[in-house]
Every structure is written in C-alpha cells, then in structure tokens.
Design an enzyme around this catalytic site. Structure first.
Site, PDB file in Angstrom:
ATOM      1  N   VAL A  72       0.835  -1.201   0.000  1.00 37.37           N
ATOM      2  CA  VAL A  72       0.000   0.000   0.000  1.00 37.37           C
ATOM      3  C   VAL A  72       0.874   1.258   0.000  1.00 37.37           C
ATOM      4  O   VAL A  72       0.576   2.240  -0.687  1.00 37.37           O
ATOM      5  CB  VAL A  72      -0.961   0.012   1.209  1.00 37.37           C
ATOM      6  CG1 VAL A  72      -1.771   1.312   1.258  1.00 37.37           C
ATOM      7  CG2 VAL A  72      -1.897  -1.197   1.158  1.00 37.37           C
ATOM      8  N   CYS A  73       1.972   1.211   0.737  1.00 38.08           N
ATOM      9  CA  CYS A  73       2.828   2.386   0.919  1.00 38.08           C
ATOM     10  C   CYS A  73       3.286   3.041  -0.388  1.00 38.08           C
ATOM     11  O   CYS A  73       3.168   4.262  -0.528  1.00 38.08           O
ATOM     12  CB  CYS A  73       4.033   2.029   1.787  1.00 38.08           C
ATOM     13  SG  CYS A  73       3.585   1.412   3.419  1.00 38.08           S
ATOM     14  N   PRO A  74       3.803   2.288  -1.366  1.00 34.38           N
ATOM     15  CA  PRO A  74       4.268   2.973  -2.571  1.00 34.38           C
ATOM     16  C   PRO A  74       3.137   3.627  -3.364  1.00 34.38           C
ATOM     17  O   PRO A  74       3.363   4.616  -4.057  1.00 34.38           O
ATOM     18  CB  PRO A  74       4.961   1.874  -3.378  1.00 34.38           C
ATOM     19  CG  PRO A  74       4.406   0.594  -2.860  1.00 34.38           C
ATOM     20  CD  PRO A  74       4.071   0.849  -1.418  1.00 34.38           C
TER      21      PRO A  74
END
Length: 182
Positions: free
Chosen positions: A53-55
C-alpha cells in the site's frame, strides 16, 4: 497522540533527498518546519518500505507535488526504516525513483513515538499518519489510517486549502467555493 494546536516535536533526522551518488542524504531538523516565508509543511508517515500500500501513497503524493508547491507547502515522507532502506527502495521501485520530496528516516522511532503514532505490537511501526503544519510549526490537521488502508491525497489538499483560507469552511467545502460568514 499529539494533536491539533500543538507544536510539532523537535527532531533531527537523516533523509534520502537524491539518488545522485554522494548527494543521497541530508539532515532535516524541526527548524525546517518554522520559517518566515509563510511555508506550510505536510509530513506523512507509512509503516514500512518494500510493502504494497505504501508505494501507492508515496507515488500519489509525488504526482501531486506541484499541487502542494502551488499552495506554498513542502512535503516530507517518513517511516521508521533507515535511510539506506529508503535509498534501496527508491532505487528498486519505478514509482519512487523520481521523488521530489525527502524520505525521512526515523530509525530510533523517537519522532514517531513523540507523535504517538507507533503501533502497539511487537513491530512498533508507524501508522499511516498525516500532519499539516503551519509556518509557525503548529499542527493544524492530523489524520491517521490503520495499516491496511491508504489515505486520500486529494482530501489532504482539500483540508490544506481550507486551513489556508483562515476562514470558516462548511462540510465538503472545496477551493473556490464560498466560505461561511458570521
């Protein structure tokens, strides 16, 4: 958790600012947040590098970098991973190579702890927290998502627009709409 109306904590952390050899790292301090140029700051945290999810969030903030610049607002991304992990991730992820903002490394977890955004499990990673900080270093907005749900960058921009009007903004207000008069 630290909240609206409080001063953002003091800090001094290394950040990845470039992929150019010898110019990868820079120290960023809390002095960077207070200024006489009326510059706001948005700092957003993600749990871990090399995740899923972070990128998507980091790339979306980067796509909207010009929108933040147009609002006289600097962006800082942060996690509890090291500057070396940040650098490796940027070098190995197509969406992160061209970042226009620093990736702060809070390896001691001291800033995340001061902010009150660490998970209460064995990993002690940061929640998906977003802070909008005014030019005096005062937190004007905080939003925290659980680990599995990405944030909405358009909502961060909408709130920033509202805060910068210094007026009363009704529910669902967007830039260009009427503010409330008393």
């Amino acid at each position: 958790m630290i909240s609206v109306g409080q001063k953002f904590p003091e800090f001094s952390k290394l950040a990845v600012v470039s992929l150019e050899k010898g110019k990868e790292f820079e120290t960023i301090t809390s002095d960077y947040l207070t200024n006489e140029d009326d510059v706001w700051t948005t700092i957003f945290w993600w749990p871990k590098d090399f995740t899923f999810v972070c990128p998507t969030e980091i790339a979306e903030f980067n796509k909207n970098f010009g929108e933040f610049s147009d609002r006289n607002t600097r962006l800082i991304g942060a996690s509890t991973d090291s500057e070396f992990v940040h650098l490796a991730w940027r070098n190995n992820h197509d969406d992160l190579r061209g970042l226009k903002f620093p990736m702060l490394a809070d390896t001691s977890k001291s800033l995340a702890e001061d902010l009150g955004i660490l998970t209460n499990d064995d990993q002690k990673v940061a929640y998906r927290a977003t802070f909008i900080i005014d030019p005096q270093g005062i937190i004007r907005w905080v939003s925290v998502n659980d680990l599995s749900v990405g944030r909405n960058v358009k909502e961060v921009l909408r709130v920033l627009d509202g805060l910068q009007t210094d007026e009363l903004c009704p529910c669902n207000w967007e830039k260009g709409q009427e503010t409330l008069t008393v």
